[in-house]
Enzyme design. Structure first.
Site, PDB file in Angstrom:
ATOM      1  N   SER A   1       0.835  -1.192   0.000  1.00  0.00           N
ATOM      2  CA  SER A   1       0.000   0.000   0.000  1.00  0.00           C
ATOM      3  C   SER A   1       0.877   1.253   0.000  1.00  0.00           C
ATOM      4  CB  SER A   1      -0.956  -0.051   1.200  1.00  0.00           C
ATOM      5  OG  SER A   1      -1.928   0.968   1.149  1.00  0.00           O
TER       6      SER A   1
ATOM      7  N   ASP B   1       0.380  -4.350  -3.880  1.00  0.00           N
ATOM      8  CA  ASP B   1      -0.739  -3.423  -4.055  1.00  0.00           C
ATOM      9  C   ASP B   1      -0.338  -1.993  -3.682  1.00  0.00           C
ATOM     10  OD1 ASP B   1      -3.183  -3.616  -5.259  1.00  0.00           O
ATOM     11  OD2 ASP B   1      -4.329  -3.838  -3.408  1.00  0.00           O
TER      12      ASP B   1
ATOM     13  N   HIS C   1      -7.497  -5.312  -0.978  1.00  0.00           N
ATOM     14  CA  HIS C   1      -6.264  -4.600  -0.676  1.00  0.00           C
ATOM     15  C   HIS C   1      -5.617  -5.034   0.629  1.00  0.00           C
ATOM     16  CE1 HIS C   1      -3.502  -1.228  -0.907  1.00  0.00           C
ATOM     17  NE2 HIS C   1      -3.899  -0.765   0.268  1.00  0.00           N
TER      18      HIS C   1
END
Length: 314
Positions: free
Chosen positions: A134, A163, A240
């Site tokens: 992230s 991600d 996610h």
């Protein structure tokens, strides 16, 4: 401590592992004093005698490094030392401090890490990988690109974005922006790159919350700017945060089930991320591309999720 004898990258590997916590105030011993790390660290290490490559994993926005303990143990069981710094507890949109702290922590590895590991375990810092999830993925790219004034002395050999996200949307990147929106613009000096995406990351959980990996600032954009060799895998029907531990405690841990569009359970996505990471590291740090080639050719029989998209640039 965990152990398994599986050689399948998507299952636990053959090495017994242990989780260690190293506080930023810790000193290893009186006889051989070592400086404490700049940030508190969670370490997953094999316990068997040997020399192992090192992987630094950067956590996502407002998450704790402890939320990645199962993923870290999975990768470590295949013969890697995983280091996850707690970069902050509270943070605003600017990632400059995280970039600086990551570079400082990487440089600490050469002077401090070995003193905190079991005496029979040797870190091989000539085989150093940097990974991030992230916002941590954005930070990992920023450090590897050496564009923002904080460059570690140790050489990073491979880069992994799990991600990765660079803000809320195109034109709403968090400072300092990493994405340039110029194809193949990331000059990483032929550093191998792995980018993993979540199929549900672009979908909002409900009208109250935006997508956790929005279009325009997510894995697709990071991969598009990579030069070869670069690998891109997207897991279908998983979200996610689905690579986190099954049980993430506390308010932040509970909120991780509510903020993003998620899959039915976390274990398959966590096994997928762990297996892809292991296969990539084995190929580019150890010279063993057997598992990665099987995945690329679509003939790996033990994939825990369906691959929605796959791209590779050599």
């Amino acid at each position: 401590m965990s152990s398994s004898s599986s050689s399948n990258a998507f299952e636990d590997g053959k090495y017994k592992t242990n989780l260690l916590t190293i506080n930023s105030s810790s000193r290893c011993c009186k006889t051989t004093p070592s400086p404490p790390p700049p940030k508190q660290l969670l370490v997953a290490t094999p316990v068997e005698e040997g020399e192992y490559p090192v992987v630094m994993l950067l956590h996502g926005y407002l998450l704790y490094n402890s939320f990645y303990s199962q993923l870290m143990s999975h990768v470590s069981s295949h013969g890697f030392i995983l280091i996850a710094p707690q970069l902050y507890s509270i943070a605003g949109p600017d990632t400059t401090d995280e970039i600086k702290s990551t570079a400082e922590t990487i440089d600490w590895l050469s002077v401090g890490l070995k003193h905190f590991l079991p005496p029979q375990v040797t870190p091989n810092l000539t085989k150093l990988a940097l990974a991030g999830h992230s916002r941590g993925g954005k930070t990992a790219f920023a450090v590897a690109l050496e564009k923002f004034g904080y460059s570690p002395y140790l050489k990073i050999k491979t880069l992994i974005g799990i991600d990765p996200v660079d803000g809320m949307a195109k034109g709403k990147q968090t400072p300092p922006p990493v994405l340039t929106y110029e194809p193949n613009s990331f000059d990483l000096n032929k550093m191998p790159v792995l980018v993993i995406g979540s199929g549900l990351g672009e979908t909002a959980r409900n009208p109250l919350f935006p997508p956790c990996a929005p279009l325009g600032v997510n894995h697709r954009d990071f991969f598009r700017e990579c030069q070869g060799p670069a690998w891109h895998f997207v897991a279908k029907d998983y979200g996610h945060l689905d690579m986190l531990d099954d049980d993430t405690k506390g308010i932040r841990g509970k909120s991780s089930y509510c903020l993003c569009k998620n899959g039915e359970e976390r274990r398959p996505m966590r096994r997928f991320v762990g297996g892809i990471v292991v296969s990539f590291l084995k190929a580019y740090l150890e010279g063993d591309d057997c598992e990665l080639v099987k995945i690329k050719d679509g003939c790996h029989e033990d994939l825990p999720v369906e691959i929605q998209e796959f791209e590779v640039t050599m």
